[in-house]
Design a protein around this motif. Structure first.
Motif, PDB file in Angstrom:
ATOM      1  N   VAL A  43       0.865  -1.186   0.000  1.00  0.00           N
ATOM      2  CA  VAL A  43       0.000   0.000   0.000  1.00  0.00           C
ATOM      3  C   VAL A  43       0.900   1.234   0.000  1.00  0.00           C
ATOM      4  N   THR A  67       0.753   5.471  -0.043  1.00  0.00           N
ATOM      5  CA  THR A  67      -0.162   6.577   0.201  1.00  0.00           C
ATOM      6  C   THR A  67       0.518   7.901  -0.094  1.00  0.00           C
ATOM      7  N   ARG A 118      -4.733  10.194  -1.678  1.00  0.00           N
ATOM      8  CA  ARG A 118      -4.806   8.981  -2.496  1.00  0.00           C
ATOM      9  C   ARG A 118      -3.927   7.872  -1.949  1.00  0.00           C
ATOM     10  N   CYS A 177      -2.623   3.667  -3.210  1.00  0.00           N
ATOM     11  CA  CYS A 177      -2.632   2.623  -4.235  1.00  0.00           C
ATOM     12  C   CYS A 177      -2.256   1.298  -3.569  1.00  0.00           C
ATOM     13  N   ARG A 227      -1.540  -2.865  -4.140  1.00  0.00           N
ATOM     14  CA  ARG A 227      -1.276  -4.001  -5.036  1.00  0.00           C
ATOM     15  C   ARG A 227      -1.715  -5.258  -4.309  1.00  0.00           C
ATOM     16  N   THR A 282      -4.404  -4.009  -9.021  1.00  0.00           N
ATOM     17  CA  THR A 282      -4.147  -2.825  -8.205  1.00  0.00           C
ATOM     18  C   THR A 282      -5.434  -2.021  -8.096  1.00  0.00           C
ATOM     19  N   THR A 283      -5.569  -1.299  -7.002  1.00  0.00           N
ATOM     20  CA  THR A 283      -6.717  -0.407  -6.808  1.00  0.00           C
ATOM     21  C   THR A 283      -6.196   0.923  -6.282  1.00  0.00           C
ATOM     22  N   VAL A 284      -6.643   2.001  -6.900  1.00  0.00           N
ATOM     23  CA  VAL A 284      -6.312   3.348  -6.433  1.00  0.00           C
ATOM     24  C   VAL A 284      -7.530   3.907  -5.708  1.00  0.00           C
ATOM     25  N   ARG A 289      -9.288   7.292  -3.666  1.00  0.00           N
ATOM     26  CA  ARG A 289      -9.271   8.729  -3.339  1.00  0.00           C
ATOM     27  C   ARG A 289     -10.168   8.966  -2.139  1.00  0.00           C
ATOM     28  N   TRP A 297     -10.415   3.154  -8.447  1.00  0.00           N
ATOM     29  CA  TRP A 297     -10.017   2.758  -9.802  1.00  0.00           C
ATOM     30  C   TRP A 297      -9.431   1.351  -9.726  1.00  0.00           C
ATOM     31  N   TRP A 298     -10.039   0.408 -10.449  1.00  0.00           N
ATOM     32  CA  TRP A 298      -9.611  -0.989 -10.405  1.00  0.00           C
ATOM     33  C   TRP A 298      -8.848  -1.351 -11.687  1.00  0.00           C
ATOM     34  N   GLN A 299      -7.789  -2.114 -11.529  1.00  0.00           N
ATOM     35  CA  GLN A 299      -7.087  -2.741 -12.645  1.00  0.00           C
ATOM     36  C   GLN A 299      -6.814  -4.185 -12.220  1.00  0.00           C
TER      37      GLN A 299
END
Length: 235
Positions: A164, A166, A170, A172, A174, A200-202, A204, A215-217
């Motif tokens: 994680v 930070t 924000r 992010c 993994r 990964t997820t971002v 806010r 935001w998901w990937q």
């Protein structure tokens, strides 16, 4: 609103108090809703000990305070102090630090056993969730919970948060997701297969301290391949 309890005491038996705090964390680990705890000793007065404990809300703090384990530990704490501890209750009105523990708790909550949590202590009511797999964003806490339930109905799963990072408002994360396919998923009947996915997820953080945007990937194509959904196309 985030709630912080400030606990001050004086003790000449710090080592015993330190062990007691470990005991408190162990006994209430599955029930205590604190998101962060910090203990400090006064550099100019080693007998002066201060603990800051953060909770998602005042109500969650009171729920933890009412646990039998908390009452027992408090009585033992008083016995170790030179005078009665002083408690100060603080409503957090400004917080510039993004909480890594909240990110990790979010992933743990998504796959926790039992009924899905309301998530309202972690996610804004009007949160926007962006996922390239979906043609449209998922908007609002209710819609996000419906999507979470869809995944939970289809898979017995667990997230492992690898990292994680930070910065400001924000963060992010993994992660790795390991699961067993137990229910229908996107028209695919249960296969019983063990599957895995990385991503990964971002996040806010919004003005209320909860997540306002996600935001998901993720390797969705790899997941579909593991489920056998691409077998016919490959032939």
């Amino acid at each position: 609103m985030t709630f912080v309890q400030l606990i001050e005491c004086r003790t000449s038996r710090w080592d015993e108090l330190d062990r007691l705090l470990d005991t408190w964390a162990e006994r209430t680990g599955g029930q205590r809703s604190a998101t962060h705890a910090l203990v400090g000793r006064d550099r100019s007065d080693g007998a002066h000990v201060v603990e800051l404990v953060e909770f998602p809300s005042y109500e969650e703090a009171m729920r933890t305070s009412n646990l039998p384990e908390t009452d027992e530990v408090f009585r033992r704490m008083v016995a170790l102090c030179d005078e009665l501890p002083v408690f100060t209750d603080l409503e957090v009105v400004r917080d510039e630090q993004f909480s890594e523990s909240a990110v990790r708790r979010f992933f743990g909550t998504l796959t926790a056993a039992g009924e899905l949590s309301p998530l309202n202590d972690l996610v804004d009511e009007d949160c926007h969730s962006h996922d390239p797999v979906n043609p449209q964003d998922t908007i609002g806490l209710d819609a996000i919970r419906r999507e979470c339930r869809m995944w939970r109905d289809a898979f017995d799963a667990v997230f492992t948060v690898e990292d994680v990072l930070t910065q400001g408002e924000r963060a992010c994360a993994r992660w790795r997701w390991d699961a067993v396919h137990r229910g229908e998923f996107l028209g695919i009947a249960p296969t019983g297969r063990r599957v895995a996915m990385t991503g990964t997820t971002v996040f806010r953080r919004g003005p209320h301290g909860t997540f306002a945007e996600l935001w998901w990937q993720r390797d969705h194509l790899g997941l579909m391949q593991q489920l056998g959904a691409l077998d016919e196309l490959e032939h």
